[in-house]
Scaffold this motif. Structure first.
Motif, PDB file in Angstrom:
ATOM      1  N   HIS A  63      42.910  42.374  48.905  1.00 37.02           N
ATOM      2  CA  HIS A  63      42.438  42.298  47.526  1.00 37.02           C
ATOM      3  C   HIS A  63      42.431  40.852  47.055  1.00 37.02           C
ATOM      4  CE1 HIS A  63      42.593  46.603  47.180  1.00 37.02           C
ATOM      5  NE2 HIS A  63      43.845  46.607  47.604  1.00 37.02           N
ATOM      6  N   ASN A  78      43.560  40.118  41.023  1.00 40.12           N
ATOM      7  CA  ASN A  78      43.577  41.526  40.638  1.00 40.12           C
ATOM      8  C   ASN A  78      44.928  42.160  40.933  1.00 40.12           C
ATOM      9  OD1 ASN A  78      40.906  41.427  39.832  1.00 40.12           O
ATOM     10  ND2 ASN A  78      40.161  41.937  41.857  1.00 40.12           N
ATOM     11  N   GLN A  79      45.365  43.012  40.026  1.00 41.81           N
ATOM     12  CA  GLN A  79      46.608  43.756  40.211  1.00 41.81           C
ATOM     13  C   GLN A  79      46.257  45.073  40.895  1.00 41.81           C
ATOM     14  OE1 GLN A  79      48.214  44.176  36.325  1.00 41.81           O
ATOM     15  NE2 GLN A  79      48.444  41.993  36.014  1.00 41.81           N
ATOM     16  N   GLU A  80      46.811  45.280  42.064  1.00 44.42           N
ATOM     17  CA  GLU A  80      46.428  46.421  42.886  1.00 44.42           C
ATOM     18  C   GLU A  80      46.651  47.769  42.206  1.00 44.42           C
ATOM     19  OE1 GLU A  80      47.117  48.070  47.397  1.00 44.42           O
ATOM     20  OE2 GLU A  80      47.933  46.140  46.823  1.00 44.42           O
ATOM     21  N   LEU A 113      43.577  48.812  39.990  1.00 43.93           N
ATOM     22  CA  LEU A 113      42.234  48.815  40.560  1.00 43.93           C
ATOM     23  C   LEU A 113      41.626  50.211  40.459  1.00 43.93           C
ATOM     24  CD1 LEU A 113      42.559  46.621  43.760  1.00 43.93           C
ATOM     25  CD2 LEU A 113      41.531  46.018  41.580  1.00 43.93           C
ATOM     26  N   CYS A 138      36.709  39.922  37.900  1.00 41.94           N
ATOM     27  CA  CYS A 138      37.399  41.205  37.724  1.00 41.94           C
ATOM     28  C   CYS A 138      37.060  42.222  38.808  1.00 41.94           C
ATOM     29  CB  CYS A 138      37.057  41.796  36.367  1.00 41.94           C
ATOM     30  SG  CYS A 138      37.624  40.785  35.000  1.00 41.94           S
ATOM     31  N   ASP A 145      36.891  43.532  42.503  1.00 35.07           N
ATOM     32  CA  ASP A 145      37.567  43.326  43.773  1.00 35.07           C
ATOM     33  C   ASP A 145      36.581  43.433  44.934  1.00 35.07           C
ATOM     34  OD1 ASP A 145      40.088  42.906  45.149  1.00 35.07           O
ATOM     35  OD2 ASP A 145      39.798  44.939  45.925  1.00 35.07           O
ATOM     36  N   TYR A 170      37.170  47.609  40.757  1.00 35.78           N
ATOM     37  CA  TYR A 170      37.427  46.544  39.782  1.00 35.78           C
ATOM     38  C   TYR A 170      38.779  46.731  39.110  1.00 35.78           C
ATOM     39  CZ  TYR A 170      35.721  49.942  36.322  1.00 35.78           C
ATOM     40  OH  TYR A 170      35.528  51.050  35.546  1.00 35.78           O
ATOM     41  N   ASP A 171      39.233  45.648  38.471  1.00 36.14           N
ATOM     42  CA  ASP A 171      40.498  45.652  37.744  1.00 36.14           C
ATOM     43  C   ASP A 171      40.275  46.315  36.387  1.00 36.14           C
ATOM     44  OD1 ASP A 171      42.911  45.147  36.547  1.00 36.14           O
ATOM     45  OD2 ASP A 171      42.872  42.985  36.874  1.00 36.14           O
ATOM     46  N   THR A 228      42.170  46.664  33.884  1.00 33.08           N
ATOM     47  CA  THR A 228      42.783  46.049  32.701  1.00 33.08           C
ATOM     48  C   THR A 228      41.850  45.041  32.042  1.00 33.08           C
ATOM     49  OG1 THR A 228      43.844  44.342  34.039  1.00 33.08           O
ATOM     50  CG2 THR A 228      45.109  46.337  33.612  1.00 33.08           C
TER      51      THR A 228
END
Length: 117
Positions: A5, A9-11, A14, A41, A43, A57-58, A60
């Motif tokens: 990733h 990005n925070q996994e 996602l 944003c 991934d 995509y992220d 958040t």
């Protein structure tokens, strides 16, 4: 094979979206995929057979509505039908849920509450 990733990005936030896009030519598809893969944003994005777009995509920082705006900017549209509307409603719901969970401050009910001074 697993894909690494992007570092931004925070996994756990996602979201993978799969939708059928109509009305795009070959050059438009290439431009859309290129823009999506270079968006901070997003991934990962790829075109699948039968005009299917698969995007991760992220949640958040981005939403399915922003993805639809980008598709519309390239001249595409989603396949119409009941199932597409149903999936789109579910995607919007989970987008809102992920955004709310990202802002939530966890607490433990077995802790003693902080004392007032």
């Amino acid at each position: 094979m697993t894909k690494a990733h992007k570092a931004t990005n925070q996994e756990q936030f996602l979201l993978r979206r799969k939708m059928t896009v109509e009305g795009l030519g070959e050059d438009q598809w290439e431009g859309l995929i290129h823009d999506l893969n270079h968006h901070p944003c997003v991934d990962f994005a790829e075109r699948r057979p039968n005009g299917t777009l698969q995007v991760t995509y992220d949640g958040t920082h981005w939403s399915v509505d922003e993805l639809l705006e980008l598709i519309k900017a390239y001249g595409g549209r989603l396949k119409s039908g009941w199932w597409t509307r149903r999936k789109l409603a579910w995607y919007r719901f989970t987008d809102d849920n992920v955004r709310a969970n990202a802002k939530h401050e966890p607490f433990c009910c077995s802790k003693i509450p902080p004392m007032k001074k």
